[in-house]
Design an enzyme around this catalytic site. Structure first.
Site, PDB file in Angstrom:
ATOM      1  N   ALA A 119     -13.285  -5.882  20.485  1.00  0.00           N
ATOM      2  CA  ALA A 119     -12.579  -4.967  21.079  1.00  0.00           C
ATOM      3  C   ALA A 119     -13.118  -4.535  22.513  1.00  0.00           C
ATOM      4  O   ALA A 119     -12.224  -4.240  23.368  1.00  0.00           O
ATOM      5  CB  ALA A 119     -12.483  -3.560  20.137  1.00  0.00           C
ATOM      6  N   GLU A 152     -15.814 -22.628  25.273  1.00  0.00           N
ATOM      7  CA  GLU A 152     -16.481 -23.378  26.232  1.00  0.00           C
ATOM      8  C   GLU A 152     -18.209 -22.936  26.374  1.00  0.00           C
ATOM      9  O   GLU A 152     -19.016 -23.654  26.153  1.00  0.00           O
ATOM     10  CB  GLU A 152     -15.847 -23.460  27.637  1.00  0.00           C
ATOM     11  CG  GLU A 152     -14.573 -23.849  27.641  1.00  0.00           C
ATOM     12  CD  GLU A 152     -13.504 -23.093  27.715  1.00  0.00           C
ATOM     13  OE1 GLU A 152     -13.635 -22.249  26.979  1.00  0.00           O
ATOM     14  OE2 GLU A 152     -12.822 -23.146  28.667  1.00  0.00           O
ATOM     15  N   CYS A 156     -10.150 -23.766  31.939  1.00  0.00           N
ATOM     16  CA  CYS A 156     -11.703 -22.910  31.751  1.00  0.00           C
ATOM     17  C   CYS A 156     -11.621 -21.653  32.819  1.00  0.00           C
ATOM     18  O   CYS A 156     -11.178 -21.877  33.793  1.00  0.00           O
ATOM     19  CB  CYS A 156     -12.882 -23.773  32.111  1.00  0.00           C
ATOM     20  SG  CYS A 156     -13.160 -25.199  31.271  1.00  0.00           S
TER      21      CYS A 156
END
Length: 159
Positions: free
Chosen positions: A56, A65, A95
């Site tokens: 949260a 990654e 990424c």
């Protein structure tokens, strides 16, 4: 299934893809529902695969990654030979700036990064993202935070 065109994969890329897809299925992403799987191969040939884990407190979530890199380091390895990520949807997922920096810490600039969708390989990049890319990500995050702050001031009518 996506209609995005895919590129042919080598057997080594397919191995990374299969590992990333397997871990992507285990993603804990109850807020965004954006499941990510990643696999890295080290220069020793070892494959580490992981998924994203959301909480949260979103900025404290963990990218796939980053998790794969932590697994690599915990196993005593230090050099990445190639990276592959899998994201769902038609858009190419790449990424984030933080993960690009993590990859730069453990990989040469010419390290291939394969961006995949559920249907296969979509794009091949290299590990050339630098501080400018990370700075741009930071600008976007700060801007989003500022917008959220202004919205909360208006919502709560703070004066």
């Amino acid at each position: 299934m996506s209609t995005h065109p895919t590129l042919p994969m080598t057997a080594a890329q397919r191995e990374l893809f299969d590992a990333a897809v397997a871990t992507q299925a285990k993603s804990y992403s109850p807020y965004s529902h954006y499941k990510v799987g990643a696999a890295i191969r080290t220069t020793a040939g070892t494959v580490f695969a992981a998924c994203n884990v959301e909480i949260a407190a979103y900025p404290q979530s963990t990218c796939a990654e980053a998790s794969a890199i932590v697994m690599m380091v915990a196993a005593g390895e230090r050099e990445i030979a190639e990276v592959l990520t899998v994201c769902d949807g038609d858009l190419i997922g790449t990424c984030c700036g933080g993960c690009r920096q993590r990859i730069r810490e453990f990989a040469p600039l010419d390290t291939p990064i394969y961006a995949c969708g559920p249907d296969g390989l979509r794009e091949v990049m290299t590990n050339s993202a630098g501080l400018l890319d990370i700075w741009l990500d930071l600008v976007v995050l700060v801007g989003m935070g500022l917008i959220a702050f202004i919205a909360s001031v208006r919502f709560f009518r703070w004066e």
